[in-house]
Enzyme design. Structure first.
Site, PDB file in Angstrom:
ATOM      1  N   SER A 160       0.833  -1.139  -0.018  1.00  0.00           N
ATOM      2  CA  SER A 160      -0.292   0.265  -0.165  1.00  0.00           C
ATOM      3  C   SER A 160       0.707   0.752   0.176  1.00  0.00           C
ATOM      4  O   SER A 160       1.654   1.467   0.564  1.00  0.00           O
ATOM      5  CB  SER A 160      -0.927   0.098   0.909  1.00  0.00           C
ATOM      6  OG  SER A 160      -2.001  -1.074   1.102  1.00  0.00           O
ATOM      7  N   GLU A 244      -3.604  -3.002  12.653  1.00  0.00           N
ATOM      8  CA  GLU A 244      -3.986  -2.373  11.757  1.00  0.00           C
ATOM      9  C   GLU A 244      -5.413  -3.624  11.333  1.00  0.00           C
ATOM     10  O   GLU A 244      -6.035  -2.752  11.033  1.00  0.00           O
ATOM     11  CB  GLU A 244      -3.165  -3.519  10.688  1.00  0.00           C
ATOM     12  CG  GLU A 244      -3.617  -3.517   8.953  1.00  0.00           C
ATOM     13  CD  GLU A 244      -2.991  -4.125   8.793  1.00  0.00           C
ATOM     14  OE1 GLU A 244      -1.796  -5.446   8.662  1.00  0.00           O
ATOM     15  OE2 GLU A 244      -2.766  -3.648   7.292  1.00  0.00           O
ATOM     16  N   ASN A 362     -10.186 -12.206   5.995  1.00  0.00           N
ATOM     17  CA  ASN A 362     -11.541 -12.372   6.018  1.00  0.00           C
ATOM     18  C   ASN A 362     -11.426 -13.888   6.990  1.00  0.00           C
ATOM     19  O   ASN A 362     -12.073 -14.415   8.042  1.00  0.00           O
ATOM     20  CB  ASN A 362     -12.607 -11.801   5.868  1.00  0.00           C
ATOM     21  CG  ASN A 362     -13.189  -9.668   6.226  1.00  0.00           C
ATOM     22  OD1 ASN A 362     -11.574  -9.547   6.492  1.00  0.00           O
ATOM     23  ND2 ASN A 362     -13.930  -9.695   6.104  1.00  0.00           N
ATOM     24  N   GLU A 363     -11.459 -14.835   6.039  1.00  0.00           N
ATOM     25  CA  GLU A 363     -10.718 -16.250   6.284  1.00  0.00           C
ATOM     26  C   GLU A 363     -10.541 -16.493   7.291  1.00  0.00           C
ATOM     27  O   GLU A 363     -10.539 -17.261   8.154  1.00  0.00           O
ATOM     28  CB  GLU A 363     -10.969 -16.861   4.794  1.00  0.00           C
ATOM     29  CG  GLU A 363     -11.631 -16.664   3.725  1.00  0.00           C
ATOM     30  CD  GLU A 363     -11.597 -15.649   2.654  1.00  0.00           C
ATOM     31  OE1 GLU A 363     -11.420 -14.799   3.171  1.00  0.00           O
ATOM     32  OE2 GLU A 363     -12.656 -15.850   2.197  1.00  0.00           O
TER      33      GLU A 363
END
Length: 381
Positions: A160, A244, A362-363
């Site tokens: 990022s 984070e 998210n998994e």
């Protein structure tokens, strides 16, 4: 838990509201995923820092105001409610800085934090690799010992801000023969303009380079840019990822402001008879408020000495999925032109789509919740 802000928090709120009313740009800045927008947002960081609003929770000697967590949350509510620009220094302020406060040396903090606060040095996050995203322990990029420092070799992906940033931080394998993947990792900071660094921007759906690949060919990093002890990078990185996934990256003030904007959009454009869409707008407003209350509860626990721990995974799953639903509702309200127009909603939607992937998919977060919070057995059927 007392949900009424303290007098000190309300005093900071009043100061912040007055300052923001006077200084927030009348027109939105260009997208920070462009060279022009990146420069404009960097200048905004400098303007914030000039009056010590860029890092309110930091100690005063580093450019902050020494605000506590409650005061920071109140400031965030005012910041986003005022329609202030997104923060180009987010990676540094929200991720690297807490890591330096906890694990860095006094020299590292004195050298690194003030230019970060002023937007003079913008940081990229260099975690993921082609074969090591959410499974960070499988990374293969190496840090090889040399005189006075380390040589970095390998590739980082989806970094990022790296397309336009100045420096980056990440972990590297410094002991390639250890049998335990979480061992033998070292946390380093490095210059994106150093010899041996190649930055290859990665275009987002809209063509803008929100990410970049980094190719590292014997990039020299001095010992002074190692955070913590060599070989202890995993332990240090886990504190960074906790920040984070937790409340610092996505404060509730951001979503409260977006939900208010969505309600105004619905009132201005919607068919009152479309009860299905009305209910989605209501869900968005309720979700923002629920996230605010959950965050305040977490802040209260932190203030009492608890660690964020695995509960930060709950935060991450909620805000990432909420962000997508909120923006999808807004685009549906805008109609056919919503996705093609260069609007704040359209760009926000593109960014929101990445939320379920970055900061650990998210998994993976659901695995953490299942194993560490619910006590379920490891592994999937």
């Amino acid at each position: 838990m007392d949900l009424d802000p303290s007098p000190a928090a309300e005093a900071l709120r009043a100061k912040a509201r007055a300052w923001l009313a006077e200084h927030v740009p009348a027109a939105p800045l260009p997208s920070l995923e462009t060279a022009e927008g990146f420069a404009a947002h960097r200048a905004w960081e400098a303007r914030l820092a000039a009056d010590r609003w860029s890092v309110v929770s930091w100690p005063e000697r580093y450019g902050g105001r020494g605000a506590d967590l409650e005061q920071w949350l109140v400031f965030e509510e005012e910041y986003w409610a005022a329609g202030a620009p997104g923060r180009v220094s987010q990676n540094g302020i929200s991720l690297l800085a807490p890591t330096l406060f906890e694990h860095g040396t006094q020299e590292q903090r004195a050298r690194t934090l003030p230019p970060m606060a002023r937007g003079e040095v913008v940081w990229a996050q260099a975690w993921s690799e082609p074969e090591a995203g959410s499974d960070l322990a499988s990374l293969t990029s190496r840090a090889v010992r040399t005189d006075g420092g380390w040589l970095l070799r390998g590739q980082k992906a989806w970094s990022s801000r790296a397309a336009f940033a100045d420096r980056a931080f990440g972990i590297f394998r410094s002991d390639p023969v250890t049998r335990r993947p979480h061992h033998g990792l070292t946390y380093l900071m490095f210059d994106l303009r150093a010899p041996g660094v190649t930055v290859r921007p990665v275009a987002r759906l809209d063509g803008r380079p929100a990410f970049a690949e980094l190719f590292l060919d014997d990039v020299f990093v001095p010992d002074e840019d190692v955070i913590g002890e060599p070989g202890q990078g995993w332990r240090i990185a886990m504190s960074t990822t906790g920040d984070e996934r937790g409340l610092t990256l996505r404060s509730p003030g951001r979503f409260l402001a977006s939900a208010d904007r969505l309600v105004r959009l619905w009132r201005a454009t919607a068919d009152p008879g479309d009860t299905a869409l009305r209910d989605r707008v209501a869900d968005a407003a309720i979700g923002a408020r629920a996230y605010q209350l959950f965050t305040w509860a977490g802040a209260a626990r932190l203030a009492e000495g608890s660690a964020a721990g695995a509960e930060s995974s709950l935060n991450k799953v909620f805000w990432s999925e909420y962000d997508i639903a909120l923006h999808e509702t807004a685009l549906e309200l805008l109609g056919a032109d919503g996705e093609s127009a260069d609007t704040e909603w359209a760009e926000g939607y593109v960014f929101a789509l990445a939320g379920t992937v970055y900061a650990g998919t998210n998994e993976i977060q659901r695995d953490i919740i299942a194993e560490r919070l619910l006590g379920l057995p490891k592994g999937r059927l």
